[in-house]
Design an enzyme around this catalytic site. Structure first.
Site, short mmCIF file in Angstrom:
data_model
loop_
_atom_site.label_atom_id
_atom_site.label_comp_id
_atom_site.label_asym_id
_atom_site.label_seq_id
_atom_site.Cartn_x
_atom_site.Cartn_y
_atom_site.Cartn_z
CE LYS A 124 -17.07 -29.47 -17.28
NZ LYS A 124 -17.92 -28.38 -16.74
CG HIS B 116 -29.29 -22.41 -14.09
ND1 HIS B 116 -29.46 -23.70 -14.53
CD2 HIS B 116 -28.02 -22.35 -13.63
CE1 HIS B 116 -28.37 -24.40 -14.36
NE2 HIS B 116 -27.46 -23.60 -13.80
CB SER C 31 -27.40 -29.11 -14.27
OG SER C 31 -27.90 -27.81 -14.47
O1 PNS Z 1 -22.18 -24.25 -15.68
P1 PNS Z 1 -20.68 -24.35 -15.54
O2 PNS Z 1 -20.17 -25.55 -16.29
O3 PNS Z 1 -20.24 -24.33 -14.11
O4 PNS Z 1 -20.08 -23.04 -16.26
C1 PNS Z 1 -18.70 -22.76 -16.18
C2 PNS Z 1 -18.28 -21.56 -17.02
C3 PNS Z 1 -18.79 -21.65 -18.44
C4 PNS Z 1 -18.85 -20.29 -16.39
C5 PNS Z 1 -16.74 -21.53 -16.97
O5 PNS Z 1 -16.27 -22.79 -17.27
C6 PNS Z 1 -16.12 -20.52 -17.92
O6 PNS Z 1 -16.04 -19.35 -17.59
N1 PNS Z 1 -15.65 -21.02 -19.10
C7 PNS Z 1 -15.06 -20.19 -20.13
C8 PNS Z 1 -13.55 -20.44 -20.24
C9 PNS Z 1 -12.78 -19.40 -19.45
O7 PNS Z 1 -12.93 -18.21 -19.62
N2 PNS Z 1 -11.90 -19.89 -18.54
C10 PNS Z 1 -11.11 -19.07 -17.70
C11 PNS Z 1 -11.91 -18.60 -16.51
S1 PNS Z 1 -11.03 -17.39 -15.55
#
Ligand code: PNS
Length: 155
Positions: A41, A17, A128
Site C-alpha cells: 500500500k 480514532h 483517513s
Molecule cells: O487502518 P486499517 O488499514 O484498516 O487497519 C487494518 C488492520 C491493520 C487492522 C488489518 O489489516 C490487520 O489486522 N492487519 C494485520 C494482518 C493480519 O493479521 N491479517 C489477518 C486478519 S484476520
C-alpha cells in the site's frame, strides 16, 4: 492487568480514532496502539511519522503507548504483547460485515477476542482516506484532526 491492542494504519490518526482509543483506555489497564504497514500500500506518512503522530495525540492518556506492528499477523502481535483483546470502532453495518470474519479468524488463531465500540455519531462519516482527499482538494477538515496532525498535513 488487562491489555488491549488498537490496530490500524493511522495514515494519519484522526479524531474518530482518538475517541475510540480514549474509550479503550478507560476499559483496559493498558492499550497498545499498533501501527501497521502493508508494503503493497501507498501511505501519505512514513511509519515513523504515523507512530509519532499517534504518540503526540494519545501518548499522554493513561496506559496508552504506540508501536509499529511490522509485517505479520495481528493475532500473533497480540499474543507476543500479552494482549487479551483487540479494540475496534464500528461506524456502520459495512464495518461490521468487514470486521466479523477477521475477528472470528483472530479468535481462531490465538484466542484473542475483539471488542467493538460503537463509533460516536460525530465521527461515523470519517476515514483517513476521505479526510486526506478533502484536505488535499482544499476542504476544511481541521475539526476532525488533532492539532499536531493538522500541522503535518499542512506542511
Ligand atoms: O487502518 P486499517 O488499514 O484498516 O487497519 C487494518 C488492520 C491493520 C487492522 C488489518 O489489516 C490487520 O489486522 N492487519 C494485520 C494482518 C493480519 O493479521 N491479517 C489477518 C486478519 S484476520
Amino acid at each position: 492487568m488487562r491489555r488491549a491492542v488498537c490496530p490500524g494504519s493511522f495514515d494519519p490518526i484522526h479524531n474518530g480514532h482518538v475517541e475510540i482509543i480514549a474509550r479503550a483506555a478507560s476499559l483496559f489497564d493498558e492499550v497498545i496502539v499498533a501501527v501497521s504497514t502493508n508494503y503493497s500500500k501507498k501511505y501519505r506518512f512514513s511509519e515513523d511519522e504515523r507512530v509519532a503522530m499517534v504518540e503526540e495525540t494519545v501518548g499522554g492518556l493513561r496506559g496508552v503507548s504506540a508501536i509499529p506492528m511490522d509485517q505479520g499477523l495481528l493475532a500473533d502481535f497480540c499474543k507476543e504483547h500479552g494482549a487479551e483483546a483487540i479494540v475496534k470502532g464500528l461506524r456502520s453495518t459495512v464495518d461490521y460485515a468487514y470486521e466479523i470474519p477477521m475477528a472470528t479468524m483472530n479468535r481462531h488463531l490465538t484466542g484473542v477476542e475483539t471488542v467493538f465500540l460503537q463509533a460516536d455519531s460525530r465521527y461515523t462519516h470519517l476515514s483517513s482516506s476521505l479526510l486526506k482527499e478533502v484536505q488535499s482538494l482544499g476542504g476544511d477538515v481541521a475539526e476532525y484532526f488533532p492539532r499536531a496532525v493538522m500541522k503535518r498535513l499542512l506542511r
